[in-house]
Design an enzyme around this catalytic site. Sequence first.
Site, mmCIF file in Angstrom:
data_model
loop_
_atom_site.group_PDB
_atom_site.id
_atom_site.type_symbol
_atom_site.label_atom_id
_atom_site.label_comp_id
_atom_site.label_asym_id
_atom_site.label_seq_id
_atom_site.Cartn_x
_atom_site.Cartn_y
_atom_site.Cartn_z
ATOM 1 N N SER A 70 0.736 -1.063 -0.112
ATOM 2 C CA SER A 70 0.029 -0.019 -0.145
ATOM 3 C C SER A 70 0.884 1.206 -0.060
ATOM 4 O O SER A 70 0.431 2.474 -0.157
ATOM 5 C CB SER A 70 -0.838 -0.073 1.153
ATOM 6 O OG SER A 70 -0.099 0.151 2.293
ATOM 7 N N LYS A 94 -5.886 5.059 7.831
ATOM 8 C CA LYS A 94 -4.733 5.462 7.350
ATOM 9 C C LYS A 94 -5.254 7.212 7.064
ATOM 10 O O LYS A 94 -4.446 7.945 7.787
ATOM 11 C CB LYS A 94 -4.442 5.282 5.996
ATOM 12 C CG LYS A 94 -3.960 3.821 6.154
ATOM 13 C CD LYS A 94 -3.548 3.218 4.668
ATOM 14 C CE LYS A 94 -2.942 1.892 4.807
ATOM 15 N NZ LYS A 94 -2.773 0.983 3.718
#
Lengths: 204, 812
Positions: B662, B705
């Site tokens: 990611s 996040k």
Amino acid sequence: MSAPVSTVRVILSATCLAEAEAALPLATGLAAEAGAALAGVLIEDADNIALALAGAARFVDPAGRMLAGLDPARMGAAYARDAARFERLLARAATAAALSWSFRHTQGRLAEALAGIAAPGDLLVLPAGPMRAPLREIVLAAGADAALAPLAEAAAARLSRPLRRLAAPDLAQLGAGSVLFSQFEAQRLAALLAGTRCIHVLRS
Amino acid sequence: MDQIATGQPLSARHLAGEEDFALGFATTAELDPLSDWPGQDRALEALRLAAGTDHGDFNLYVLGTPGTGRHSATRQVLAEAAARRPPPPDRVYVNRFDDPRRPIAIELPPGRAVELRDALRKVVNDLADDIPAIFESEDYQTRRRAIEDSYSERHEQAMGVLADAARARGVAIVRTPMGFGVAPRKGDEILPPDEYEKLPQAERERIGAAIDAVRAQLEDVLKDVPRGLKAQRAEVEELNIAMAREGVDAALADALGRFADHPSVTRHLQALREDLIDNAELFLIREDGAQAGAFPVATSRHHLKPQFRRYAVNVIVGQDPDQASGAPVIEESLPTLANLIGRIEYASDQGTLVTNFTMIRPGALHRANGGFLILDAMQVLTEPLAWDALKRSLKSGEVAIYSAGERFSLISTETLDPDPMPLKLRVVLVGDRRLYYLLAEFDPDFGRLFKLEADFDDRMERSADSALLLARLIGTMARDDGLRPVAADGVARLLAESLRLADDGERFGLNLAALGDILREADHIARASGADAIGRDDVEAAIAAADRRAGRLRERSQEAISRGLLLIDTDGARVGQVNALSVLEIGKTRFGRPGRVSARVRMGAGKLVDIEREAELGGPIHSKGVMILSGYLAGSYAPDLPFSLWASLVFEQSYGGVEGDSASAAELFALLSALADLPIDQSLAVTGSVNQFGEVQAIGGVNEKVEGFFDTCAARGLTGRQGVLIPVSNVPHLVLRPRVRDAMDAGRFRVIPIATVDEGIALLTGRPTGVRGGNGAFPPDSVNGRVEARLIGYAEARQRFGQKPSPSETDG
């Protein structure tokens, strides 16, 4: 008329352990009923000792086998063993019934020995000799000491056996399963033992 | 939801949230209860098939994430199916009289096991009173005495005849300690030996012959005694048996009549009758001595005495005839070997372990026989021998009892070998998916014995209908747990949280346990405030409190950033440096954290150094992501020249492992920044993976996040420029916390979806990315133009290094 003398001792006499074992419950019951001491006497009958010397005598063990090579020493040893076991059995039975007890091992002819031991008030219990049978009846001879009647009745009740009262018991008809309550007469004792097959309870 | 434009900040209306739910009720008290499990149709169908079918081996494995209602659904579906089934038969163990080591299993109609047990207890109790009475009766005593008398009279008569005959022949029989003596007599006494010796020879011979004759007869009489006693014993024995038989038959008549239509019971009762007759003396044992105790044993409980245990009935499965209905549903939470298949207990008797059939104890398989057994898969697999025993029982269709010690030959004491009991039940294992797939892969028996799987989904598609179903479920949970009803805004907040649990704005998470926990905590808060219903604020407070409780590590992480221990810039611009985002998950705590990714470049031989991998801190997926960057760079820039780059990439201040791809977009942006020598705006953070064609792909944990970077920025003060670049494909997954949504609405924080690397680098550098013109070259001042120029420069420099020096250069 003097008052009946209370029973002091119940004396179980025998000439071997087998006789004593058979009559021990009866003797113990009588002593308990009468509140008397229980005494055991093993009489080492002189006639029996003499048998070991007699060349003509024969011996057969309880299983029906002939015994050979008997002598007075072996017979004496057998008496000593029987005496020891008799004493143990007597002690155990008396202790269980909370009775005082005594034991004597003596020698002599049966009738003479008993005459010497019995004292007034004693009750002699004499086994039925070589015959063995379950107890079937209690027989009370008429004219016996007054103290014998309640003892005979109590024995009959305890053993669940019938009680017969006989004016003149025909001794020959009494088998090994009969218990005859009668009076002790020292001079007639030998004849009585020789002529009957029943158990005797004699009031001295 | 409006059309999403990439490269543009999202507004809160683009995000899923509680505002999306228009619920047409005031509180859940108005809603009908929901007895089903929404979104679990597939699993429920499998459950109902397993519960309804009679086919063997259609056992079921219920798999799914904990909290999705696996246990409650399993219990309810099985309970409903069990109620429609007939009750299973009762089962008992009884003594095998000719071989007590092998107790007999008997099956009885429901409710009759206890009846049989009580009937035989009564038989024993009756006989304990009757048999002594029989043997003490006048009738028995008379008959026995008659037998004994007949034998003793026979012996007595023989001895009497012999004694008379001996006397007539001048011989005496006397008793001595050595046995019987036979000797000549004189009158009533024994003839003395000396007199005997004086007798004439002829007389001595006559007496000797008489003695031998008497002795021989005496031997015969005495030898006959043992034979007589033996015959007498036999006759008494016959009398005893006849008397006992009368009592036993009378006592057993009732039981035999009541169970006449059950052949197995009748067979046992006949065997029991024979044993009772043969062992009637057991009923004549008197309790003497210490065991007698101060009080007499109650006359009605003789069956408790040890000598009568052989006649007991050990009820393994017995039902109350008045309450027996439906099949059993048994849930064994501790499925040890013994708890599954039953066990044989032992008692110590004078230092020896002994047992008998009354010490057989049933297991869960016995209790569930004819119905359903629910087991936790992990528990069964971790209990020694339990899984093996379960499979063995299912395969053989019977339950055999044995112990682990016996299986491993660890015990040598005498034990039992009871008849196995027929087994017909449905086993339902509840476990997680991983275990299911492991079993399917590695245990060949599993697929054959557990043909069905009920796969509980952990998410459900979001729609108005599913929202209402979930609202009814929330109302049902509140009602079942005795909580307040939930107001519509509270339900909406819970539904939003359900989306959040699924990490997907278009799917409801079905972790009912987690929702239940929030609901209970919100009820606690509502009660404190005296509210009649659980409102939105109560739910929000419960969620916030749970976050706070689990937030120690998150706070420590943010604290490290705010104190400058962890270097994160949230303003300014830096070359070769970008803010990446990662998710940490420890126990129940899951939070996002920004981290700095940096890149350095120079001329080289086409090597991209992943420092994480070199230091063995990077996982394989992360390494794969970095390798993809090489593919992108090599394919996108100066394709005609050798790839002459040496670059290094690192997660700064990362001392744990790095896994996942990611951060590959962030790594690429750092690399491009370094190559283009263009600074990256540090007020932005990036998450997303890239492919070799420069497309930005979806990643997991997008909510955490975004919130992680938001919290860092918020701690320093939101500028309105700060934000996060996310893959556009992750937008549907955004279910952000209200604090972030509020900041987005107020224009103080941005969430910008991107679809390509070009979009991202343009936003980060503030320069156009540049596309190749008609001459095939990027505009010189664009990001791509600068990157390509740098790479061409490296390639040319490398080419120069590779050329042989000219003679003039070498000659000096």
